[in-house]
Design an enzyme around this catalytic site. Structure first.
Site, PDB file in Angstrom:
ATOM      1  N   ARG A  75      55.568  27.250   9.530  1.00 36.39           N
ATOM      2  CA  ARG A  75      56.742  27.241   9.278  1.00 36.39           C
ATOM      3  C   ARG A  75      57.429  25.904  10.408  1.00 36.39           C
ATOM      4  O   ARG A  75      56.578  25.718  11.290  1.00 36.39           O
ATOM      5  CB  ARG A  75      57.557  28.196   9.652  1.00 36.39           C
ATOM      6  CG  ARG A  75      57.410  29.040  10.810  1.00 36.39           C
ATOM      7  CD  ARG A  75      58.185  30.531  10.897  1.00 36.39           C
ATOM      8  NE  ARG A  75      57.917  31.398  11.805  1.00 36.39           N
ATOM      9  CZ  ARG A  75      57.131  32.385  11.723  1.00 36.39           C
ATOM     10  NH1 ARG A  75      56.358  32.506  10.653  1.00 36.39           N
ATOM     11  NH2 ARG A  75      56.953  33.078  12.954  1.00 36.39           N
ATOM     12  N   TRP A 127      48.382  34.739  22.976  1.00 33.26           N
ATOM     13  CA  TRP A 127      47.173  34.508  23.686  1.00 33.26           C
ATOM     14  C   TRP A 127      47.122  35.119  24.966  1.00 33.26           C
ATOM     15  O   TRP A 127      45.908  35.901  25.302  1.00 33.26           O
ATOM     16  CB  TRP A 127      47.303  32.987  24.242  1.00 33.26           C
ATOM     17  CG  TRP A 127      46.232  32.308  24.956  1.00 33.26           C
ATOM     18  CD1 TRP A 127      45.161  31.672  24.459  1.00 33.26           C
ATOM     19  CD2 TRP A 127      45.958  32.337  26.533  1.00 33.26           C
ATOM     20  NE1 TRP A 127      44.329  31.371  25.415  1.00 33.26           N
ATOM     21  CE2 TRP A 127      44.562  31.593  26.625  1.00 33.26           C
ATOM     22  CE3 TRP A 127      46.659  32.837  27.479  1.00 33.26           C
ATOM     23  CZ2 TRP A 127      44.432  31.728  27.827  1.00 33.26           C
ATOM     24  CZ3 TRP A 127      46.302  32.587  28.893  1.00 33.26           C
ATOM     25  CH2 TRP A 127      44.929  32.027  28.931  1.00 33.26           C
ATOM     26  N   ASP A 141      52.950  26.736  19.933  1.00 31.91           N
ATOM     27  CA  ASP A 141      53.330  28.252  19.621  1.00 31.91           C
ATOM     28  C   ASP A 141      51.919  28.956  19.952  1.00 31.91           C
ATOM     29  O   ASP A 141      50.824  28.289  19.780  1.00 31.91           O
ATOM     30  CB  ASP A 141      53.648  28.211  18.076  1.00 31.91           C
ATOM     31  CG  ASP A 141      54.298  29.520  17.826  1.00 31.91           C
ATOM     32  OD1 ASP A 141      54.705  30.301  18.815  1.00 31.91           O
ATOM     33  OD2 ASP A 141      54.582  29.848  16.764  1.00 31.91           O
ATOM     34  N   GLY A 142      52.187  30.338  20.468  1.00 31.31           N
ATOM     35  CA  GLY A 142      51.039  31.177  20.344  1.00 31.31           C
ATOM     36  C   GLY A 142      50.844  31.528  21.867  1.00 31.31           C
ATOM     37  O   GLY A 142      49.710  32.293  22.300  1.00 31.31           O
ATOM     38  N   ARG A 183      53.149  38.273  28.552  1.00 33.32           N
ATOM     39  CA  ARG A 183      53.246  36.999  27.692  1.00 33.32           C
ATOM     40  C   ARG A 183      53.904  35.778  28.760  1.00 33.32           C
ATOM     41  O   ARG A 183      53.272  34.741  28.400  1.00 33.32           O
ATOM     42  CB  ARG A 183      54.680  37.250  26.688  1.00 33.32           C
ATOM     43  CG  ARG A 183      54.697  38.187  25.909  1.00 33.32           C
ATOM     44  CD  ARG A 183      55.899  38.488  25.134  1.00 33.32           C
ATOM     45  NE  ARG A 183      56.256  37.047  24.775  1.00 33.32           N
ATOM     46  CZ  ARG A 183      55.962  36.399  23.550  1.00 33.32           C
ATOM     47  NH1 ARG A 183      55.330  37.074  22.675  1.00 33.32           N
ATOM     48  NH2 ARG A 183      56.446  35.408  23.266  1.00 33.32           N
ATOM     49  N   SER A 238      63.366  26.783  21.952  1.00 35.63           N
ATOM     50  CA  SER A 238      64.374  26.546  21.043  1.00 35.63           C
ATOM     51  C   SER A 238      65.810  27.185  21.052  1.00 35.63           C
ATOM     52  O   SER A 238      65.863  27.976  21.977  1.00 35.63           O
ATOM     53  CB  SER A 238      63.973  26.883  19.532  1.00 35.63           C
ATOM     54  OG  SER A 238      63.746  28.628  19.577  1.00 35.63           O
ATOM     55  N   GLU A 247      53.631  14.099   7.753  1.00 30.58           N
ATOM     56  CA  GLU A 247      52.171  14.942   7.642  1.00 30.58           C
ATOM     57  C   GLU A 247      52.233  16.181   8.550  1.00 30.58           C
ATOM     58  O   GLU A 247      52.400  15.884   9.808  1.00 30.58           O
ATOM     59  CB  GLU A 247      50.920  14.033   7.901  1.00 30.58           C
ATOM     60  CG  GLU A 247      51.045  12.856   7.105  1.00 30.58           C
ATOM     61  CD  GLU A 247      50.915  13.248   5.465  1.00 30.58           C
ATOM     62  OE1 GLU A 247      50.403  14.164   5.112  1.00 30.58           O
ATOM     63  OE2 GLU A 247      51.611  12.308   4.679  1.00 30.58           O
ATOM     64  N   ASN A 277      65.336  30.828  21.017  1.00 29.55           N
ATOM     65  CA  ASN A 277      64.446  31.373  21.979  1.00 29.55           C
ATOM     66  C   ASN A 277      65.555  31.906  22.863  1.00 29.55           C
ATOM     67  O   ASN A 277      65.008  32.803  23.868  1.00 29.55           O
ATOM     68  CB  ASN A 277      63.544  30.449  22.637  1.00 29.55           C
ATOM     69  CG  ASN A 277      62.317  29.904  21.796  1.00 29.55           C
ATOM     70  OD1 ASN A 277      61.708  28.914  22.143  1.00 29.55           O
ATOM     71  ND2 ASN A 277      61.929  31.037  20.907  1.00 29.55           N
ATOM     72  N   TRP A 278      66.696  31.569  23.101  1.00 32.49           N
ATOM     73  CA  TRP A 278      67.754  32.397  23.964  1.00 32.49           C
ATOM     74  C   TRP A 278      67.714  34.074  23.685  1.00 32.49           C
ATOM     75  O   TRP A 278      68.204  34.497  24.644  1.00 32.49           O
ATOM     76  CB  TRP A 278      69.080  31.637  23.813  1.00 32.49           C
ATOM     77  CG  TRP A 278      69.144  30.357  24.530  1.00 32.49           C
ATOM     78  CD1 TRP A 278      69.389  29.145  23.748  1.00 32.49           C
ATOM     79  CD2 TRP A 278      68.998  29.807  25.711  1.00 32.49           C
ATOM     80  NE1 TRP A 278      69.282  28.002  24.749  1.00 32.49           N
ATOM     81  CE2 TRP A 278      69.223  28.437  25.982  1.00 32.49           C
ATOM     82  CE3 TRP A 278      68.869  30.398  26.981  1.00 32.49           C
ATOM     83  CZ2 TRP A 278      69.185  27.709  27.034  1.00 32.49           C
ATOM     84  CZ3 TRP A 278      68.562  29.996  28.117  1.00 32.49           C
ATOM     85  CH2 TRP A 278      68.882  28.386  28.212  1.00 32.49           C
TER      86      TRP A 278
HETATM   87  C1  IPE Z   1      59.178  27.938  18.123  1.00 27.07           C
HETATM   88  O1  IPE Z   1      58.516  28.889  18.357  1.00 27.07           O
HETATM   89  C2  IPE Z   1      59.710  27.325  19.044  1.00 27.07           C
HETATM   90  C3  IPE Z   1      58.957  26.740  20.048  1.00 27.07           C
HETATM   91  C4  IPE Z   1      57.674  26.423  20.182  1.00 27.07           C
HETATM   92  C5  IPE Z   1      59.361  26.414  21.421  1.00 27.07           C
HETATM   93  P1  IPE Z   1      58.620  30.376  18.050  1.00 27.07           P
HETATM   94  O2  IPE Z   1      57.539  31.322  18.494  1.00 27.07           O
HETATM   95  O3  IPE Z   1      60.174  30.657  18.766  1.00 27.07           O
HETATM   96  O4  IPE Z   1      59.108  30.411  16.564  1.00 27.07           O
HETATM   97  P2  IPE Z   1      59.062  31.626  15.382  1.00 27.07           P
HETATM   98  O5  IPE Z   1      60.252  32.342  15.732  1.00 27.07           O
HETATM   99  O6  IPE Z   1      57.921  32.453  15.350  1.00 27.07           O
HETATM  100  O7  IPE Z   1      59.310  30.930  14.105  1.00 27.07           O
HETATM  101  C1  IPE Z   2      55.462  29.441  22.276  1.00 26.48           C
HETATM  102  O1  IPE Z   2      54.774  30.496  22.345  1.00 26.48           O
HETATM  103  C2  IPE Z   2      56.275  29.093  23.480  1.00 26.48           C
HETATM  104  C3  IPE Z   2      57.955  29.293  23.397  1.00 26.48           C
HETATM  105  C4  IPE Z   2      58.488  29.732  22.111  1.00 26.48           C
HETATM  106  C5  IPE Z   2      58.754  29.040  24.580  1.00 26.48           C
HETATM  107  P1  IPE Z   2      55.438  31.794  21.986  1.00 26.48           P
HETATM  108  O2  IPE Z   2      55.988  32.474  23.108  1.00 26.48           O
HETATM  109  O3  IPE Z   2      56.280  31.764  20.670  1.00 26.48           O
HETATM  110  O4  IPE Z   2      54.211  32.729  21.747  1.00 26.48           O
HETATM  111  P2  IPE Z   2      53.876  33.703  20.312  1.00 26.48           P
HETATM  112  O5  IPE Z   2      54.295  32.983  19.183  1.00 26.48           O
HETATM  113  O6  IPE Z   2      54.672  34.998  20.663  1.00 26.48           O
HETATM  114  O7  IPE Z   2      52.431  34.382  20.648  1.00 26.48           O
HETATM  115 MG    MG Z   3      55.907  32.021  18.915  1.00 31.29          MG
END
Ligand code: IPE
Ligand code: IPE
Ligand code: MG
Length: 248
Positions: A195, A26, A21-22, A34, A66, A208, A69-70
């Site tokens: 989470r 970044w 994530d992130g 993004r 996820s 863990e 994410n759709w």
């Molecule tokens: C979780 O990250 C899914 C993936 C890393 C692929 P998200 O960025 O989608 O999660 P939430 O919505 O912040 O919980």
């Molecule tokens: C995780 O990074 C990758 C995917 C969920 C596909 P994010 O795209 O969720 O990045 P943030 O959380 O918005 O920074």
């Molecule tokens: Mg994210």
């Protein structure tokens, strides 16, 4: 002593699951789109896969996309799918060289056709590799997975394939998309969010958890080693008390 050398290879988690994530934050920090963050998230995937295989970890599951994410903007979803196809094309050779098998979990029939074809090619090409299994969670949602398993069991019950006595944890596990995998003993999430986000809810019951502020594109082999060292310093009690563990 280098971090890697501090790891007890006799006590490695067999399966490590990671919520990568992130990426978006970044990129934003640098005033970029993004999507640039997603592109920059490919290198740590390669590095961590390599680090895990070198150590002797058997399974690594990466949460790449996820079900939720759709719901992101169309542009971002399309860019992620394109990136996936491009990265698969490029990385299959590395997987072969390192004897790593690729698998996916998730509702992959929802992925664009081209992505499904590329994925299947990579899965077939690496099917006989034995050093480590890399599992990509794509269009994955744990509630979806659990419901699918429940539906399958209900169906088998109706058909007379299963009876009441078969409703066991073992049977249920065999219906999940992770059937046959060891349970993840360590789950790492980057980017400071604490989470689970619908990831492996059943399978993580006794994992863990390790959370780090580092954003995924900055996640390095050393941070990965730190997570494992931290894991190895924990007492996994599984409901028992400390003294019982010392007896055995
Ligand atoms: C979780 O990250 C899914 C993936 C890393 C692929 P998200 O960025 O989608 O999660 P939430 O919505 O912040 O919980
Ligand atoms: C995780 O990074 C990758 C995917 C969920 C596909 P994010 O795209 O969720 O990045 P943030 O959380 O918005 O920074
Ligand atoms: Mg994210």
């Amino acid at each position: 002593m280098e971090l890697k050398e501090q790891i007890d290879v006799e006590n490695l988690p067999k399966h490590i699951a990671i919520i990568m994530d992130g990426n978006g934050r970044w990129a934003k920090k640098q005033g970029k789109l993004r999507v640039f963050g997603h592109q920059s998230g490919v290198k740590p995937v390669r590095d961590i896969t390599e680090a895990a295989a070198e150590l002797g970890v058997e399974f690594i599951t990466l949460y790449a996309f996820s079900k939720e994410n759709w719901n992101r903007p169309r542009f971002e979803v399309d860019a992620l799918m394109t990136l996936l196809v491009k990265s698969l094309n490029k990385e299959v050779k590395t997987l072969q060289k390192n004897n790593i098998r690729l698998l996916t979990i998730g509702d992959t029939k929802n992925l664009p056709n081209k992505t499904q074809v590329e994925l299947q090619k990579a899965i077939d090409a690496t099917a006989n590799n034995t050093r480590m299994t890399l599992v990509l969670a794509l269009s994955y949602g744990s509630r979806w997975e659990i419901l699918e398993a429940a539906k399958s069991m209900a169906h088998k019950m109706k058909e007379g394939i299963l009876t009441d006595d078969d409703f066991t944890e073992t049977q249920f596990e065999s219906e999940l998309s992770t059937a046959g995998f060891p349970v993840p003993e360590l789950m790492i999430r980057t980017s400071g969010e604490s989470r689970i986000s619908n990831f492996l809810l059943w399978q993580l019951a006794y994992a863990e958890l390790f959370f780090t502020e580092t954003l995924w594109p900055d996640f390095s082999k050393d941070e990965f080693y730190k997570a494992i060292i931290n894991y190895q310093g924990r007492e996994r009690r599984f409901g028992k008390i400390s003294e019982q563990l010392q007896e055995s």
